[in-house]
Scaffold this motif. Structure first.
Motif, PDB file in Angstrom:
ATOM      1  N   ASN A 360      79.839 -49.658  65.242  1.00  0.00           N
ATOM      2  CA  ASN A 360      80.316 -48.202  65.089  1.00  0.00           C
ATOM      3  C   ASN A 360      81.649 -48.511  65.161  1.00  0.00           C
ATOM      4  O   ASN A 360      81.897 -48.586  66.107  1.00  0.00           O
ATOM      5  CB  ASN A 360      79.327 -46.968  65.400  1.00  0.00           C
ATOM      6  CG  ASN A 360      79.290 -47.352  67.227  1.00  0.00           C
ATOM      7  OD1 ASN A 360      79.220 -48.093  67.744  1.00  0.00           O
ATOM      8  ND2 ASN A 360      79.499 -46.141  67.854  1.00  0.00           N
ATOM      9  N   ALA A 361      82.591 -48.124  64.499  1.00  0.00           N
ATOM     10  CA  ALA A 361      83.969 -47.775  64.178  1.00  0.00           C
ATOM     11  C   ALA A 361      84.108 -47.305  65.794  1.00  0.00           C
ATOM     12  O   ALA A 361      85.315 -47.278  66.560  1.00  0.00           O
ATOM     13  CB  ALA A 361      83.842 -46.385  63.528  1.00  0.00           C
ATOM     14  N   LYS A 362      83.387 -46.558  66.400  1.00  0.00           N
ATOM     15  CA  LYS A 362      83.890 -45.530  67.162  1.00  0.00           C
ATOM     16  C   LYS A 362      83.832 -45.512  69.197  1.00  0.00           C
ATOM     17  O   LYS A 362      84.219 -45.456  69.611  1.00  0.00           O
ATOM     18  CB  LYS A 362      83.500 -44.127  67.293  1.00  0.00           C
ATOM     19  CG  LYS A 362      84.708 -43.214  66.094  1.00  0.00           C
ATOM     20  CD  LYS A 362      84.111 -41.512  66.289  1.00  0.00           C
ATOM     21  CE  LYS A 362      84.653 -40.697  66.533  1.00  0.00           C
ATOM     22  NZ  LYS A 362      84.439 -39.744  66.158  1.00  0.00           N
ATOM     23  N   PRO A 373      79.738 -43.397  72.851  1.00  0.00           N
ATOM     24  CA  PRO A 373      79.021 -44.375  72.880  1.00  0.00           C
ATOM     25  C   PRO A 373      78.941 -45.301  71.670  1.00  0.00           C
ATOM     26  O   PRO A 373      79.242 -46.107  70.892  1.00  0.00           O
ATOM     27  CB  PRO A 373      77.706 -43.565  72.512  1.00  0.00           C
ATOM     28  CG  PRO A 373      78.038 -42.260  71.897  1.00  0.00           C
ATOM     29  CD  PRO A 373      79.091 -42.658  72.238  1.00  0.00           C
ATOM     30  N   ALA A 374      78.660 -46.498  72.452  1.00  0.00           N
ATOM     31  CA  ALA A 374      78.786 -48.438  71.653  1.00  0.00           C
ATOM     32  C   ALA A 374      76.810 -48.544  71.187  1.00  0.00           C
ATOM     33  O   ALA A 374      76.227 -48.878  71.947  1.00  0.00           O
ATOM     34  CB  ALA A 374      79.256 -48.874  72.142  1.00  0.00           C
ATOM     35  N   VAL A 375      76.680 -48.955  70.132  1.00  0.00           N
ATOM     36  CA  VAL A 375      75.830 -49.375  69.891  1.00  0.00           C
ATOM     37  C   VAL A 375      76.081 -50.945  69.219  1.00  0.00           C
ATOM     38  O   VAL A 375      76.617 -51.262  68.629  1.00  0.00           O
ATOM     39  CB  VAL A 375      75.523 -48.877  68.057  1.00  0.00           C
ATOM     40  CG1 VAL A 375      73.427 -49.696  67.521  1.00  0.00           C
ATOM     41  CG2 VAL A 375      75.775 -47.545  68.032  1.00  0.00           C
ATOM     42  N   MET A 376      75.360 -51.850  70.271  1.00  0.00           N
ATOM     43  CA  MET A 376      75.557 -52.997  70.722  1.00  0.00           C
ATOM     44  C   MET A 376      74.813 -54.195  69.667  1.00  0.00           C
ATOM     45  O   MET A 376      73.456 -53.873  69.798  1.00  0.00           O
ATOM     46  CB  MET A 376      75.453 -53.241  72.069  1.00  0.00           C
ATOM     47  CG  MET A 376      76.436 -52.842  72.425  1.00  0.00           C
ATOM     48  SD  MET A 376      77.957 -52.636  72.313  1.00  0.00           S
ATOM     49  CE  MET A 376      78.567 -54.722  72.422  1.00  0.00           C
ATOM     50  N   TYR A 377      74.819 -55.109  68.896  1.00  0.00           N
ATOM     51  CA  TYR A 377      73.732 -55.917  68.474  1.00  0.00           C
ATOM     52  C   TYR A 377      74.321 -57.407  67.792  1.00  0.00           C
ATOM     53  O   TYR A 377      75.520 -57.423  68.111  1.00  0.00           O
ATOM     54  CB  TYR A 377      73.471 -55.217  66.660  1.00  0.00           C
ATOM     55  CG  TYR A 377      72.477 -55.618  65.524  1.00  0.00           C
ATOM     56  CD1 TYR A 377      70.933 -55.796  66.176  1.00  0.00           C
ATOM     57  CD2 TYR A 377      72.997 -56.931  64.366  1.00  0.00           C
ATOM     58  CE1 TYR A 377      70.436 -56.150  65.256  1.00  0.00           C
ATOM     59  CE2 TYR A 377      71.881 -57.449  64.293  1.00  0.00           C
ATOM     60  CZ  TYR A 377      70.490 -56.862  63.805  1.00  0.00           C
ATOM     61  OH  TYR A 377      69.833 -57.319  63.837  1.00  0.00           O
ATOM     62  N   PRO A 378      73.648 -57.641  68.253  1.00  0.00           N
ATOM     63  CA  PRO A 378      72.599 -58.487  68.938  1.00  0.00           C
ATOM     64  C   PRO A 378      71.940 -58.823  69.996  1.00  0.00           C
ATOM     65  O   PRO A 378      72.895 -59.033  70.572  1.00  0.00           O
ATOM     66  CB  PRO A 378      71.852 -59.194  67.677  1.00  0.00           C
ATOM     67  CG  PRO A 378      72.986 -60.342  67.443  1.00  0.00           C
ATOM     68  CD  PRO A 378      73.707 -59.459  67.454  1.00  0.00           C
ATOM     69  N   VAL A 379      70.934 -58.167  70.802  1.00  0.00           N
ATOM     70  CA  VAL A 379      71.584 -58.107  72.321  1.00  0.00           C
ATOM     71  C   VAL A 379      70.529 -58.785  72.529  1.00  0.00           C
ATOM     72  O   VAL A 379      69.373 -59.278  72.072  1.00  0.00           O
ATOM     73  CB  VAL A 379      71.398 -56.805  73.388  1.00  0.00           C
ATOM     74  CG1 VAL A 379      70.661 -56.430  73.679  1.00  0.00           C
ATOM     75  CG2 VAL A 379      72.513 -55.803  72.480  1.00  0.00           C
ATOM     76  N   ASN A 380      70.433 -59.282  73.692  1.00  0.00           N
ATOM     77  CA  ASN A 380      69.830 -60.582  74.117  1.00  0.00           C
ATOM     78  C   ASN A 380      69.064 -60.810  75.349  1.00  0.00           C
ATOM     79  O   ASN A 380      70.351 -59.991  75.921  1.00  0.00           O
ATOM     80  CB  ASN A 380      69.516 -62.203  73.846  1.00  0.00           C
ATOM     81  CG  ASN A 380      71.054 -62.573  74.082  1.00  0.00           C
ATOM     82  OD1 ASN A 380      71.416 -62.345  74.719  1.00  0.00           O
ATOM     83  ND2 ASN A 380      72.153 -63.531  72.762  1.00  0.00           N
ATOM     84  N   LYS A 381      68.356 -61.206  75.352  1.00  0.00           N
ATOM     85  CA  LYS A 381      68.459 -61.356  77.453  1.00  0.00           C
ATOM     86  C   LYS A 381      69.479 -62.450  78.284  1.00  0.00           C
ATOM     87  O   LYS A 381      69.736 -62.387  79.101  1.00  0.00           O
ATOM     88  CB  LYS A 381      67.134 -62.038  78.005  1.00  0.00           C
ATOM     89  CG  LYS A 381      65.367 -62.182  76.864  1.00  0.00           C
ATOM     90  CD  LYS A 381      64.952 -62.603  77.405  1.00  0.00           C
ATOM     91  CE  LYS A 381      63.155 -62.003  76.559  1.00  0.00           C
ATOM     92  NZ  LYS A 381      62.277 -62.268  76.733  1.00  0.00           N
TER      93      LYS A 381
END
Ligand code: G3H
Length: 489
Positions: A360-362, A373-381
């Protein structure tokens, strides 16, 4: 500023003459950000801890004290008197919740009202339990009257995210069952209890409830070390819970009622109603900025819908309004823990180093003591945010191909509180629900995770909890079954 000058011990609101610790608000009252000093609380230590535990032990008097032997109807009268007085403090408590922990106006009001309902419903459940227990049972020529009795002295420690409501979800059942209690409010949200203090002093017999201030290490540790505590009731983190438990000289005798960390996942199946899943994931991940043990702390999305979910979810996150808790429409507010934004930033940086992106931009923008808030992708172990309970505004999203991927992760996890499952096909959902029920304690179908309604059992597997809370379960967790038996002649 509010100076909390009194503490409650042996039925007396005693004036504190020692040192004080300042209490700050996460809300800035100036343009160049400076935390606002809200007031101060007594900086107590071992001596006061001992005074409080001795007061509780004296009032319990090995089960023979006034409070543990009081008739059910009379204990209820004390509780009703207290609740009527507490109700009058609503406006003040709500204001303090907003200023101290940055909880929105609506959520602060809900926290207070939910607590009042919790007390009244606990009283009703207590009456019902007592009526049912008073019935005679007969088996193999033995007549028995089964009751529930208190356990002894309870040390109660509540969390900062619900300093009133969750603290009371321990305190109220403990007290009404005839236990005597020492309560230490959390570091943040501590002043929210101040308006209620006189109501305690005026409603219960001396020593039934004792309220002290200070740091856990300096006050709670010495209390537990006396060996006079029978029940350790704590909502917070497992490190403090286990560290306290270990200090008890007879820890095998200590009963624990804990509600601890969780890493509740959302699982979005390919046939999920995406509008609904996105809406619920927003609430689940970001209500009170994600500072809830029941918050969704990891989102698994099937790869067939991952792109669309990520795009729309990120847009929704960016559209959320940040501001002060009393402003209309504000969902994101300043964080009470001063080091939380840096901690969240650390999680984001670590995830980026291991190949995740902020969608997300913000995401990650700082506003004084807030981080968007940050949407983080792709998250892994490989990433810390996969393992750690972030308890704040960052959302790890993981794509999956096969449903066994999230199921295996959940089976390996140290936590096991709840899960949210989004999908439509009953033939897929039914066996999945069975599998998930054996991994966590609550499966939320097409809805985010939450503790309420408070009649439902609130607990978790593995490191997430010990014992169960709710209006029904709280009374049972803080008591033991006893009975009188007589043989037929
Ligand atoms: O922090 C954990 C709380 O029990 C969450 O309660 O689901 O009602 O917000 P809630």
């Amino acid at each position: 500023p509010i100076k909390q000058e009194t503490w409650l011990v042996d039925g007396e609101l005693k004036t504190w003459t020692g040192k004080y610790t300042d209490v700050f608000s996460p809300i800035s009252s100036t343009d160049d950000y400076q935390p606002t000093r809200l007031g101060s609380i007594p900086a107590m230590g071992e001596a006061e801890g001992l005074e409080a535990v001795n007061s509780a032990a004296k009032a319990y008097n090995k089960g023979q004290g006034l409070w543990p032997t009081m008739k059910v109807a009379d204990r209820i009268k004390c509780m009703e008197k207290f609740t009527a007085k507490m109700k009058a403090t609503r406006e003040e408590v709500v204001k303090l919740l907003m200023w101290e922990i940055g909880k929105s106006l609506g959520d602060s009001q809900k926290e207070f009202d939910r607590t009042i309902d919790y007390i009244y419903n606990t009283i009703e459940e207590y009456k019902k339990m007592d009526r049912e227990g008073a019935r005679f049972q007969k088996s193999e020529g033995v007549h028995a009257m089964v009751r529930r009795g208190p356990l002894g002295v309870v040390l109660c420690l509540g969390p900062y995210n619900y300093p009133i409501n969750e603290t009371f979800s321990l305190l109220i059942p403990a007290l009404i069952m005839g236990n005597t209690v020492i309560l230490k409010p959390p570091k943040f949200g501590v002043l929210a209890l101040s308006p209620i203090l006189p109501a305690f002093a005026e409603s219960f017999p001396p020593g039934a409830i004792n309220i002290i201030y200070g740091r856990g290490r300096e006050v709670a540790g010495p209390i537990v070390q006396t060996g006079k505590v029978d029940v350790l009731a704590l909502i917070g983190n497992s490190t403090s819970a286990r560290a306290l438990q270990d200090q008890h000289p007879h820890k095998n005798r200590l009963r624990m009622i804990f509600s601890l960390e969780a890493k509740n996942p959302a699982i979005v199946l390919p046939d999920a109603d995406l509008d609904l899943a996105i809406e619920e994931c927003i609430t689940g991940t970001l209500s009170f900025n994600g500072q809830r043990c029941t918050a969704l702390k990891i989102v698994y999305v099937h790869e067939a819908v991952a792109d669309e979910f990520n795009r729309r979810f990120s847009e929704k996150v960016d559209a959320m309004k940040f501001g002060n808790p009393w402003e209309p429409g504000v969902k994101l507010t300043p964080l009470p823990e001063p080091d939380k934004p840096d901690y969240i930033q650390g999680l984001i940086d670590d995830a980026k180093r291991h190949g995740a992106k902020i969608l997300n931009a913000k995401g990650g923008e700082h506003y004084d003591n807030y981080i968007f808030p940050a949407v983080m992708y792709p998250v892994n172990k490989e990433m810390r945010m996969y393992h750690e309970e972030q308890f704040g505004p960052v959302i790890p999203v993981i794509p999956f191909k096969d449903i066994n991927e999230p199921l295996d992760d959940m089976a390996e996890s140290n936590y096991g509180q709840q899960v949210s499952l989004f999908g439509k096909d009953v033939n897929t959902l039914a066996p999945l629900i069975d599998a998930l029920t054996n991994l966590v304690c609550r499966v939320n179908l097409n809805s985010s995770c939450q503790r309420g309604p408070d009649v439902f059992p609130f607990t978790g597997r593995k490191d997430s909890a010990a014992g169960t809370l709710s209006i029904y379960d709280g009374l049972r967790s803080f008591s033991i079954r006893t009975f009188v038996a007589a043989k037929e002649n």
